[in-house]
Design a protein around this motif. Structure first.
Motif, short mmCIF file in Angstrom:
data_model
loop_
_atom_site.label_atom_id
_atom_site.label_comp_id
_atom_site.label_asym_id
_atom_site.label_seq_id
_atom_site.Cartn_x
_atom_site.Cartn_y
_atom_site.Cartn_z
N PHE A 50 4.21 13.10 0.96
CA PHE A 50 3.86 12.41 2.17
C PHE A 50 3.26 13.40 3.16
CE2 PHE A 50 5.13 9.86 5.98
CZ PHE A 50 4.34 8.79 5.66
N MET A 51 3.90 14.56 3.28
CA MET A 51 3.44 15.54 4.25
C MET A 51 2.12 16.14 3.85
SD MET A 51 6.88 17.45 5.19
CE MET A 51 6.66 18.26 3.66
N ARG A 68 8.72 12.59 0.06
CA ARG A 68 8.56 13.13 1.38
C ARG A 68 7.59 14.30 1.37
NH1 ARG A 68 14.11 14.30 3.67
NH2 ARG A 68 14.14 15.57 1.82
N ARG A 69 7.71 15.13 0.33
CA ARG A 69 6.81 16.27 0.27
C ARG A 69 5.38 15.80 0.13
NH1 ARG A 69 10.88 18.75 -2.26
NH2 ARG A 69 10.24 18.16 -4.33
#
Lengths: 418, 300
Positions: free
Chosen positions: A14-15, A11-12
């Motif tokens: 991804f951001m 997720r990290r």
């Protein structure tokens, strides 16, 4: 809790998106043997193939087993973390728009013209087969190497080189049912209350439910793999009613769960994968991969390359893919009940009696054995569903991603909570 | 080189800051930042394959869709899911408290010898040498339709049909939770019980208190910190769980963790982030309420 934090790094990254992609330089190319990182589900990561590649090409395949959800997540969020992506065709609708996979040059694939027409034209022996859902032919080609949309007509740029595909149906316990099963509608037949199961993978579970809805005549879908909101509502209502009435014993999510449910007698009818049925049978429990009159739900997987690949690794990947189509791997997969993309070379690598059993639907002339020597089928057995043409020819729809995917996922969560 | 008093104070202040810095940095980098990021992303929009960093309330709106209209479909998915999770929380909390406290009481007060106590305490922790997934999954062949329990019940003529509710049901979920988490109550409660001044119990007895009165008025109030800590463990674990509920509930029972997992698997990170923020807020509220009941820091 630990399981939830698992998604953290993804997720990290991804951001940080583009920043990460720009920063992470490709791994330093070590001199000597090439190592290819192969991301895909464990089901396709056979040690036998890995060993044979090492022996034939000197290339080391480093398997990175992940769940099918993670295949998509990796491809979209971490394109630097693999050299080969073993993906399913339906996933492409999510992956290709991200631009992380690039088209493969058909001129570098030696047997490209030998790939079965199931993929290139959506037909088998000249007959068109069902193309509802994400049929491979719809997502097979890109207009250019770095295209982010699909081309409806064949081009030089291929999204995936097909490796394996199959037609899925219901598995049943003939010893507990004691009557012929011929239709998908039996999945929700109250006769099997508390003894049925489906996959807890929303996009696949809902298509199995759609097969039931159509079989019972409640609705005829224009495309089971791309429903309208109203159709999703209808299908989920049918499923919810069945769940509230106690139709399902459990839902399953991985191969072994489905084997255990069936082998332990918790369920007598459920959607299943072909090798899982074989596994149940090899445990001495009767189990049939039941062909049904409404047809099969098919799926297909293939190998793709990330945009970050270049130089020696890119060459090695093409070598590996050409090797994959050259027969040994195809025979290996055919012997497990899957189908290979290039049939002529697979046939040349199989014994005639094996080919007759797996592909022609003929009775086994002698015992059919697994690679480790255990007997999978006794002499005289016939493959459930018959020949390749009979099975793949009866495909009704393909695993898919719907346009209304978000809505469908919300409805599925609602169904689980119902 | 001698420094004047104010300078000394300043330098010890700096030293203290420096000493605290590594932990603060680690926490900031690996705890606060991801948490903030989650909160921020929960207000983002998304498509099939990308995040759209535009402020939107879409994720929260979709999460609570239908929750305020009290029609025939009420409660909505989210409320239903939380009610189900809270139900498991309460049940598991109740059972683990009673069982955990009983075990701790036995270890602390009934055993005279320290060696036996240590040995039995270690015995309690022995199952933790195997993975909790394995401990959970081993219930399945036991409780299944053709499992050991059903076969015994039929052989003993207690029932003639196998009992389906033993597995893939609320019962099996609670059973697995209690099995997995009782030790998390036992250990802190045991710790609290061992710190109780035995003379207090003697004094209570001398004053004419019965056994139950001693338990209720002396031991339990003094064991409160252990009970609260154990409760926090159990509640937090159950609220965030989706593996146990998934496996033991046959994937047919909803949990907040499962909703988040499904959304993550479909790359709906903002929606999952919104769920996580709401779950976190709720769990924090519960913890605040529990710590109101007892000042853990003072009692430790």
């Amino acid at each position: 809790m630990a399981h939830r934090t698992k998604g953290g790094p993804g997720r990290r990254e991804f951001m940080l998106g583009a920043a990460a992609a720009a920063l992470a330089a490709p791994a330093v190319h070590a001199q000597g043997a090439v190592v290819l990182r192969y991301v895909g589900t464990a089901v396709n990561q056979h040690a036998g193939i890995k060993d044979k590649v090492k022996q034939d090409l000197g290339i080391t395949i480093e398997y990175v087993p992940v769940t099918s959800d993670d295949v998509v997540r990796r491809a979209v969020t971490q394109p630097n973390s693999f050299d080969i992506l073993d993906s399913e065709y339906w996933m492409l609708k999510k992956i290709i728009p991200s631009g992380n996979l690039v088209g493969m040059d058909a001129r570098r694939i030696k047997l490209v013209d030998e790939i079965t027409p199931v993929f290139t034209k959506g037909e088998i022996a000249g007959r068109r087969i069902g193309d509802q859902g994400t049929a491979p032919k719809k997502v097979m080609y890109l207009p250019a190497r770095d295209g982010k949309t699909f081309s409806a007509t064949p081009t030089q740029w291929l999204t995936l080189i097909p490796t394996v595909y199959n037609a899925d149906t219901l598995g049943i316990r003939p010893d507990k049912i004691n009557r012929p099963i011929t239709s998908w509608s039996e999945l929700l037949n109250p006769e099997f209350k508390g003894k049925a199961s489906i996959l807890n993978i929303p996009s696949i579970g809902i298509m199995d439910a759609a097969m039931v809805v159509e079989a019972t005549g409640q609705h005829k879908y224009a495309d089971k793999g791309n429903m309208t909101r109203a159709e999703i509502d209808l299908t989920m209502r049918v499923l919810t009613e069945a769940k509230r009435a106690g139709q399902f014993r459990a839902f399953w999510k991985d191969f072994n769960e489905s084997v255990n449910l069936m082998a332990s007698g918790e369920t007598v009818i459920q959607s299943m994968w072909s090798p899982a049925v074989t596994k149940v049978r090899s445990m001495g429990v009767p189990c049939i991969y039941q062909p049904l009159k409404e047809g099969y739900r098919a799926w297909a997987g293939g190998l793709g390359i990330p945009k970050t690949l270049s130089g020696r690794k890119l060459d090695a990947t093409y070598d590996f893919i050409n090797w994959f189509l050259s027969g040994w791997a195809g025979a290996f997969l055919n012997r497990q009940g899957y189908y290979a993309a290039v049939l002529s070379t697979a046939k040349a690598n199989m014994q005639p009696y094996e080919w007759d059993f797996w592909m022609e639907g003929k009775p086994a002339a002698q015992d059919i054995k697994a690679p480790d020597g255990t007997v999978m089928e006794k002499a005289g057995a016939i493959r459930d569903g018959g020949s390749y043409e009979a099975r793949m020819g009866a495909v009704a729809c393909w695993n898919a991603v719907m346009d209304e995917n978000d809505y469908m996922v919300r409805k599925w969560n609602e169904f689980i909570a119902a | 080189m001698s420094s004047s008093p104010p300078e000394a104070a300043a330098s010890t202040g700096r030293a203290a800051l420096l000493q605290a810095a590594p932990l603060a940095l680690v926490l900031a980098g690996f705890f606060v930042l991801p948490l903030l990021a989650t909160a921020v992303v929960s207000f983002w929009d998304y498509t099939e394959y990308s995040l759209v960093p535009a402020v939107t309330l879409r994720n929260y709106r979709e999460m609570f869709e239908g929750c305020l209209t009290f029609g025939p479909d009420w409660p909505c998915t989210t409320v239903r899911t939380y009610l189900s999770t809270l139900k498991f929380c309460l049940l598991v909390w109740g059972f683990t408290l009673v069982i955990g406290f009983t075990v701790a009481y036995f270890l602390a007060f009934h055993l005279r010898s320290d060696t036996t106590r240590t040995a039995l305490f270690l015995l309690c922790t022995a199952p933790f040498l195997t993975s909790n997934v394995i401990r959970m999954i081993s219930w399945i062949p036991l409780l299944g339709r053709e499992g050991a329990v059903n076969r015994s019940l039929i052989a003993l003529k207690i029932t003639d049909q196998p009992l389906d509710w033993l597995l893939f049901s609320d019962f099996s979920v609670v059973l697995a939770f209690v099995h997995l988490y009782t030790l998390f109550v036992t250990v802190p409660v045991f710790n609290s019980l061992m710190r109780i001044d035995r003379r207090l119990i003697e004094a209570a007895r001398d004053a004419g208190a019965s056994g139950w009165q001693i338990l209720w008025h002396v031991i339990i109030p003094l064991a409160r910190p252990g009970i609260v800590i154990g409760s926090i463990f159990v509640i937090v674990l159950v609220m965030g769980d989706f593996v146990t509920i998934g496996v033991m509930g046959g994937q047919q029972i909803a949990s907040v963790g499962k909703v988040i997992q499904v959304q993550m698997s479909y790359l709906q990170f903002p929606a999952a982030a919104a769920q996580a923020v709401v779950l976190l807020a709720l769990v924090l509220l519960i913890i605040v309420a529990l710590t109101r009941a007892v000042d853990i820091r003072r009692e430790l």
